[in-house]
Design an enzyme around this catalytic site. Structure first.
Site, PDB file in Angstrom:
ATOM      1  N   PHE A 140      -3.978   3.162  15.048  1.00 42.26           N
ATOM      2  CA  PHE A 140      -4.238   4.393  13.836  1.00 42.26           C
ATOM      3  C   PHE A 140      -5.603   3.812  13.054  1.00 42.26           C
ATOM      4  O   PHE A 140      -5.628   2.494  12.980  1.00 42.26           O
ATOM      5  CB  PHE A 140      -3.375   4.663  13.087  1.00 42.26           C
ATOM      6  CG  PHE A 140      -2.431   5.644  13.660  1.00 42.26           C
ATOM      7  CD1 PHE A 140      -1.737   5.720  14.748  1.00 42.26           C
ATOM      8  CD2 PHE A 140      -2.137   6.978  13.129  1.00 42.26           C
ATOM      9  CE1 PHE A 140      -0.635   6.658  15.199  1.00 42.26           C
ATOM     10  CE2 PHE A 140      -1.610   8.018  13.234  1.00 42.26           C
ATOM     11  CZ  PHE A 140      -0.716   7.897  14.497  1.00 42.26           C
ATOM     12  N   ASN A 148       0.967  -1.088   0.105  1.00 40.71           N
ATOM     13  CA  ASN A 148       0.103  -0.051  -0.088  1.00 40.71           C
ATOM     14  C   ASN A 148       0.996   1.095  -0.034  1.00 40.71           C
ATOM     15  O   ASN A 148       2.134   1.209  -0.048  1.00 40.71           O
ATOM     16  CB  ASN A 148      -0.988  -0.012   1.265  1.00 40.71           C
ATOM     17  CG  ASN A 148      -0.030  -0.142   2.454  1.00 40.71           C
ATOM     18  OD1 ASN A 148       0.499   0.880   2.663  1.00 40.71           O
ATOM     19  ND2 ASN A 148      -0.265  -1.277   3.276  1.00 40.71           N
ATOM     20  N   PRO A 177      -3.116 -11.982  10.450  1.00 40.06           N
ATOM     21  CA  PRO A 177      -3.419 -11.740  11.871  1.00 40.06           C
ATOM     22  C   PRO A 177      -3.599 -10.234  12.106  1.00 40.06           C
ATOM     23  O   PRO A 177      -2.970  -9.525  11.523  1.00 40.06           O
ATOM     24  CB  PRO A 177      -2.120 -12.409  12.646  1.00 40.06           C
ATOM     25  CG  PRO A 177      -1.248 -12.468  11.741  1.00 40.06           C
ATOM     26  CD  PRO A 177      -1.749 -12.588  10.262  1.00 40.06           C
ATOM     27  N   ASP A 178      -4.406  -9.723  13.001  1.00 40.16           N
ATOM     28  CA  ASP A 178      -4.423  -8.511  13.453  1.00 40.16           C
ATOM     29  C   ASP A 178      -3.326  -8.106  14.693  1.00 40.16           C
ATOM     30  O   ASP A 178      -3.565  -8.690  15.438  1.00 40.16           O
ATOM     31  CB  ASP A 178      -6.000  -8.158  13.882  1.00 40.16           C
ATOM     32  CG  ASP A 178      -5.959  -6.654  13.967  1.00 40.16           C
ATOM     33  OD1 ASP A 178      -4.957  -5.967  14.558  1.00 40.16           O
ATOM     34  OD2 ASP A 178      -7.145  -6.225  13.739  1.00 40.16           O
ATOM     35  N   ASP A 229      -4.375  -6.504   5.132  1.00 40.89           N
ATOM     36  CA  ASP A 229      -5.386  -7.291   5.950  1.00 40.89           C
ATOM     37  C   ASP A 229      -5.322  -8.515   5.296  1.00 40.89           C
ATOM     38  O   ASP A 229      -5.842  -9.517   6.052  1.00 40.89           O
ATOM     39  CB  ASP A 229      -6.820  -6.339   5.872  1.00 40.89           C
ATOM     40  CG  ASP A 229      -6.834  -5.322   6.714  1.00 40.89           C
ATOM     41  OD1 ASP A 229      -6.474  -5.426   7.803  1.00 40.89           O
ATOM     42  OD2 ASP A 229      -7.164  -4.346   6.204  1.00 40.89           O
TER      43      ASP A 229
HETATM   44  O1  PMT Z   1       3.219   6.004   6.553  1.00 46.22           O
HETATM   45  P1  PMT Z   1       2.615   7.513   6.002  1.00 46.22           P
HETATM   46  O2  PMT Z   1       2.714   7.567   4.650  1.00 46.22           O
HETATM   47  O3  PMT Z   1       3.033   8.579   7.070  1.00 46.22           O
HETATM   48  O4  PMT Z   1       1.106   7.331   6.480  1.00 46.22           O
HETATM   49  C1  PMT Z   1       0.502   7.209   7.487  1.00 46.22           C
HETATM   50  C2  PMT Z   1      -0.444   6.447   7.970  1.00 46.22           C
HETATM   51  C3  PMT Z   1      -1.828   6.903   6.796  1.00 46.22           C
HETATM   52  C4  PMT Z   1      -0.287   5.024   7.328  1.00 46.22           C
HETATM   53  C5  PMT Z   1      -0.861   6.378   9.241  1.00 46.22           C
HETATM   54  O5  PMT Z   1      -1.290   7.552   9.554  1.00 46.22           O
HETATM   55  C6  PMT Z   1      -2.106   5.274   9.586  1.00 46.22           C
HETATM   56  O6  PMT Z   1      -3.520   5.737   9.399  1.00 46.22           O
HETATM   57  N1  PMT Z   1      -1.874   4.159   9.913  1.00 46.22           N
HETATM   58  C7  PMT Z   1      -2.854   2.786  10.046  1.00 46.22           C
HETATM   59  C8  PMT Z   1      -3.112   2.485   8.533  1.00 46.22           C
HETATM   60  C9  PMT Z   1      -3.913   1.372   8.827  1.00 46.22           C
HETATM   61  O7  PMT Z   1      -3.773   0.089   8.214  1.00 46.22           O
HETATM   62  O8  PMT Z   1      -5.179   1.467   9.077  1.00 46.22           O
HETATM   63  P2  PMT Z   1      -6.505   0.319   9.297  1.00 46.22           P
HETATM   64  O9  PMT Z   1      -7.571   1.438   9.936  1.00 46.22           O
HETATM   65  O10 PMT Z   1      -6.517  -0.560   8.389  1.00 46.22           O
HETATM   66  O11 PMT Z   1      -5.992  -0.485  10.559  1.00 46.22           O
HETATM   67  C10 PMT Z   1      -6.160   0.039  12.020  1.00 46.22           C
HETATM   68  C11 PMT Z   1      -5.109  -0.340  12.953  1.00 46.22           C
HETATM   69  O12 PMT Z   1      -4.808  -1.609  13.289  1.00 46.22           O
HETATM   70  C12 PMT Z   1      -3.834   0.370  12.540  1.00 46.22           C
HETATM   71  O13 PMT Z   1      -2.894   0.638  13.535  1.00 46.22           O
HETATM   72  C13 PMT Z   1      -3.006  -0.988  11.944  1.00 46.22           C
HETATM   73  O14 PMT Z   1      -1.597  -0.657  12.019  1.00 46.22           O
HETATM   74  C14 PMT Z   1      -3.474  -2.206  12.745  1.00 46.22           C
HETATM   75  N2  PMT Z   1      -3.815  -3.286  12.042  1.00 46.22           N
HETATM   76  C15 PMT Z   1      -4.276  -3.408  10.814  1.00 46.22           C
HETATM   77  C16 PMT Z   1      -4.328  -4.727  10.210  1.00 46.22           C
HETATM   78  C17 PMT Z   1      -3.387  -5.658  10.923  1.00 46.22           C
HETATM   79  N3  PMT Z   1      -3.560  -6.893  10.176  1.00 46.22           N
HETATM   80  N4  PMT Z   1      -2.866  -5.501  11.818  1.00 46.22           N
HETATM   81  C18 PMT Z   1      -2.953  -4.299  12.624  1.00 46.22           C
HETATM   82  O15 PMT Z   1      -2.173  -4.245  13.675  1.00 46.22           O
END
Ligand code: PMT
Length: 408
Positions: A333, A216, A312-313, A285
């Site tokens: 985030f 991504n 895995p999350d 994901d």
């Molecule tokens: O890296 P940059 O270019 O500076 O951009 C920053 C950013 C946009 C990546 C950052 O600000 C951000 O939003 N990060 C989270 C990105 C994300 O994957 O969001 P999500 O809403 O899909 O996931 C929610 C949370 O679960 C996140 O904290 C993610 O790290 C975590 N996650 C998600 C999927 C997974 N399999 N495991 C996780 O731990």
């Protein structure tokens, strides 16, 4: 704990023989736990090299106002915001004149003008120059504008003269800054001093075959900025990052990974003794059910179907492993393109984390691969919408929010 621990000190060095003492000054300030950002005028760089000061301060030294790469990292206004106190040492006669007049045509004078915190000046010059009425007027003006003048000391000078004009010794300058820190009545150390902070950053890369992968747009900037801010606040930082092209911030332990599964393994190990874990990474994901061992071949007219299985999350796994314990404080985030707050609230409860930092990644000016971000922090005591700012400045504010959940 020193009163200077985790304090942000801007040190402006101007041209004068006393500049050579600044390596020792920075060393002493660092020994007290302070973060020192050095700004040098070109004349200062003739007396002591920026490289030496970078080595002792652990931060790139800033010399130019119009350096595009440096401005992209921390612009002059941002530098002024970063500092809690500004010390100009040595302050040459010319520097005093220019600062008294409000010049803003080099990095140091610009920062001095933009900085609205306490300012200290340690003059150093020939005794006749110090006694000159013009210097007296400049010093009086600077003091009237709120600066504190430290010294100069009297004694034999590099030019052979005897009299006032020597920069006061580094130990005395450190003492003056310690007195400033005490006078603030804020002798409490940073809440992050000695804490272990784990951060995931960047994208993950999920292989399809030996040469292709799913990934991504994450650049890693937000996670790296947070790592830098956490080090500046006194924390020990482990940064687990997917593939990005960013340099490792000074003082950070970096672990490079590719796939989500590797990121999980590294995060579990690092979190064993962590006080805070912030999942900034954009983790894929899904991954393919089976990675092809040979390069996938194109077949004309035949669609390629990939079977994806959930990864895995990572942050939810860490939350489940933490159970009812208070450590580490966990932060996710939320990268959303619609209904940002509603989705972020639901992520906070589903993942079992203490905080969610919600950003709208449908915007090109914030979020993915941009220098700025604009977020709402959802925490145990409510929701705080923060204005748009640089990812570095935001990181300092986020740490203040997260500190409220630290246990003693
Ligand atoms: O890296 P940059 O270019 O500076 O951009 C920053 C950013 C946009 C990546 C950052 O600000 C951000 O939003 N990060 C989270 C990105 C994300 O994957 O969001 P999500 O809403 O899909 O996931 C929610 C949370 O679960 C996140 O904290 C993610 O790290 C975590 N996650 C998600 C999927 C997974 N399999 N495991 C996780 O731990």
């Amino acid at each position: 704990m020193s009163r200077l621990a985790a304090r942000h000190i801007l040190l402006g060095i101007t041209g004068g023989i006393a500049a050579y003492k600044c390596c020792e000054l920075v060393r002493q300030l660092r020994r007290e736990g302070a973060e020192v950002q050095v700004l040098m005028t070109p004349a200062a760089a003739a007396f002591v090299t920026p490289l030496s000061l970078q080595a002792v301060s652990g931060r790139p030294v800033r010399t130019d106002l119009l350096d595009p790469s440096a401005e992209a990292a921390m612009g002059h206004i941002e530098l002024a915001r970063w500092g809690e106190v500004l010390l100009v040492a040595p302050a040459s006669a010319d520097a005093l004149a220019r600062l008294a007049q409000g010049h803003a045509n080099d990095l140091l004078s610009t920062c001095y003008l933009a900085f609205d915190g306490p300012k200290f000046l340690a003059p150093a010059m020939n005794q006749a120059m110090w006694r000159a009425p013009a210097t007296g007027r400049n010093v009086a003006q600077l003091e009237a504008d709120g600066a504190t003048v430290l010294g100069p000391a009297s004694g034999s000078q590099a030019c052979g003269d005897e009299g006032p004009g020597r920069m006061i010794e580094p130990a005395d300058l450190v003492q003056a800054l310690e007195a400033w820190a005490s006078a603030r009545g804020d002798s409490s150390p940073s809440p992050w001093a000695g804490r272990h902070v784990v951060i995931t950053a960047g994208p993950t890369r999920e292989a399809l075959d030996p040469v292709r992968y799913l990934t991504n747009k994450s650049s890693g900037q937000q996670g790296f900025a947070l790592a830098e801010a956490a080090v500046a606040a006194g924390a020990r930082v482990t940064l687990i990052t997917g593939p990005v092209s960013l340099p490792t911030p000074a003082g950070v332990t970096r672990i490079d990974v590719e796939a989500a599964q590797d990121m999980l393994t590294a995060a579990e190990a690092a979190c064993a003794d962590a006080d805070l874990c912030v999942a900034v990474a954009a983790v894929a994901d899904y991954r393919v059910a089976e990675v092809a061992t040979q390069k996938l071949k194109r077949q004309d007219g035949v669609p390629l179907t990939l079977t994806l299985v959930p990864n895995p999350d990572i942050i939810a796994t860490l939350a489940a492993q933490r159970g009812s314990r208070a450590r580490p404080v966990l932060v996710a985030f939320a990268a959303e393109t619609e209904n940002v707050l509603a989705h972020a609230r639901s992520k906070r409860s589903k993942k079992g984390v203490d905080f969610v930092v919600a950003n709208d990644v449908s915007r090109a000016d914030i979020g993915f691969n941009s220098e700025e971000n604009c977020v709402t922090v959802l925490g145990p005591s409510g929701e705080t919408a923060l204005p748009k700012m640089s990812k570095r400045a935001l990181s300092t504010q986020l740490l203040q929010e997260f500190a409220s959940a630290l246990t003693p």
